[in-house]
Design an enzyme around this catalytic site. Structure first.
Site, short mmCIF file in Angstrom:
data_model
loop_
_atom_site.label_atom_id
_atom_site.label_comp_id
_atom_site.label_asym_id
_atom_site.label_seq_id
_atom_site.Cartn_x
_atom_site.Cartn_y
_atom_site.Cartn_z
N GLY A 108 56.99 -1.06 68.03
CA GLY A 108 56.30 -0.88 69.30
C GLY A 108 55.66 -2.18 69.76
O GLY A 108 55.09 -2.92 68.96
N ALA A 109 55.78 -2.45 71.06
CA ALA A 109 55.17 -3.67 71.62
C ALA A 109 54.27 -3.28 72.78
O ALA A 109 54.27 -3.92 73.84
CB ALA A 109 56.25 -4.65 72.08
N GLY A 110 53.50 -2.22 72.57
CA GLY A 110 52.52 -1.81 73.56
C GLY A 110 51.26 -2.65 73.45
O GLY A 110 51.27 -3.76 72.90
N GLY A 150 50.17 -2.97 69.34
CA GLY A 150 51.17 -3.69 68.55
C GLY A 150 51.50 -5.03 69.15
O GLY A 150 51.65 -6.03 68.44
N ASN A 185 46.04 7.33 64.26
CA ASN A 185 44.75 7.95 63.99
C ASN A 185 44.91 9.27 63.26
O ASN A 185 45.95 9.92 63.32
CB ASN A 185 43.99 8.16 65.30
CG ASN A 185 43.67 6.86 65.99
OD1 ASN A 185 43.21 5.91 65.35
ND2 ASN A 185 43.92 6.79 67.29
N LYS A 209 36.79 6.91 60.67
CA LYS A 209 37.30 6.67 62.02
C LYS A 209 37.76 7.98 62.65
O LYS A 209 37.52 8.23 63.84
CB LYS A 209 38.45 5.66 61.99
CG LYS A 209 38.96 5.31 63.39
CD LYS A 209 40.10 4.33 63.37
CE LYS A 209 40.56 4.03 64.81
NZ LYS A 209 41.75 3.14 64.84
N GLU A 244 46.81 12.97 72.13
CA GLU A 244 47.00 13.23 70.70
C GLU A 244 46.09 14.37 70.23
O GLU A 244 45.41 14.26 69.22
CB GLU A 244 46.73 11.95 69.91
CG GLU A 244 47.71 10.82 70.20
CD GLU A 244 47.40 9.57 69.41
OE1 GLU A 244 48.31 9.06 68.72
OE2 GLU A 244 46.25 9.09 69.48
#
Length: 308
Positions: A7-9, A12, A102, A185, A268
């Site tokens: 992923g290159a969001g 990332g 998460n 977290k 999510e």
């Protein structure tokens, strides 16, 4: 050491880009459309720590040529199944999988698919997004990754990973208590997201409303009770910080899940709230507020799923 970033969001792309800047061997695994755009425009980062324009190595799933030393998994939780199929060919006998996801459900899913020995525990903190120009924009100075072996040991492979990650471009921490940190977290994300969803506002707006502080602290107590039932004791320092964060006057803080909800995107809910609720109920706990929050979020999630 070779790293494959899945992923290159915004997340990332940011951390992978900073590692490339530091001379690390990093390749991005992306979809064909994202690859074409990045090849044409490059990977641009806008940050208070300095901007960057990069031409990263890019591959699609069919172009993986063998195992990588590290797979950095940065997709959303609801994309996990598809991502596992895409990067499977990159996982070999000595590969470490370090997920930024998460909650804890993804750890069970990844362990079942690739083996528990491949996993490295991790938490990631950054506030970034992709703007209308396709650039990764970092919105504040928070940028830290904490990682470690799930059993708390310090192994040669985790020391090698630590050396690879320590570039000075962002904060890193090798922890002997990573499992507790991951649960902590999760507590904060579930409490914050549930508070935002039920009250439809920021922490400051919730605090200013009648019963708002009580709502936030009751939700925190429910999330902590699930964590303790799982055999993990949150630190007192974390609990003090969480109470302060969740009841701060005038705070604009909202969860990324709530921001996704406001934008009309998928959330999510099942991974952050639903799984915590399911674990608590399995342990015999009564969790009325987490239950209400999950119902609230799933009404929204089911509505947008029906329109797509």
């Amino acid at each position: 050491m070779r790293m494959l970033v899945v992923g290159a969001g915004s997340t990332g792309g940011y951390f992978g880009g900073r590692l490339i800047e530091a001379g690390r061997d990093v390749t991005f695994l992306v979809r064909a459309a994202r690859k074409a755009r990045l090849q044409a425009d490059g990977l641009d980062i806008v940050s208070p720590f300095g901007n960057a324009s990069l031409k990263p190595k890019l591959i699609t799933a069919t172009e993986i040529d063998g195992p990588y030393d590290v797979v950095l998994l940065t997709v959303k939780a609801y994309s996990l199944d598809a991502a596992m199929k895409d990067f499977a060919a990159a996982v070999g006998k000595g590969t470490m999988i370090m997920p930024f996801l998460n909650g804890m459900r993804h750890m069970d899913v990844l362990a079942e698919r690739f083996g528990a020995g491949t996993l490295v525990g991790c938490t990631c903190h950054i506030f970034a997004s992709i703007d209308e120009k396709g650039r990764i924009v970092q919105h504040n100075r928070l940028q830290e990754i904490t990682y470690g072996e799930l059993d708390g040991s310090v192994t040669p492979r985790i020391e090698a990973l630590d050396a690879f990650m320590k570039t000075g471009a962002f904060g890193t921490r090798l922890s002997r208590h990573i499992r507790r940190r991951m649960w902590e977290k999760w507590i904060l994300l579930a409490t914050l997201g549930s508070s935002n969803a039920l009250a439809r506002g920021s922490i400051g707006e919730i605090e200013a409303a009648p019963g708002g502080t009580h709502l936030a602290l009751r939700l925190l107590g429910e999330a902590v009770s699930v964590t303790r039932a799982a055999g993990v004791e949150p630190s007192e320092a974390f609990l003090d910080t969480a109470r302060t964060t969740l009841t701060a006057k005038g705070s604009p803080l909202t969860s990324s899940m709530y921001r996704d909800l406001q934008a009309g995107n998928a959330v999510e809910a099942e991974q952050i709230v639903g799984d915590l609720l399911a674990r608590g109920r399995k342990a015999g706990l009564d969790l009325p507020l987490l239950g209400a929050a999950f119902t609230n979020l799933m009404v929204y999630q089911n509505r947008i799923s029906a329109t797509r």
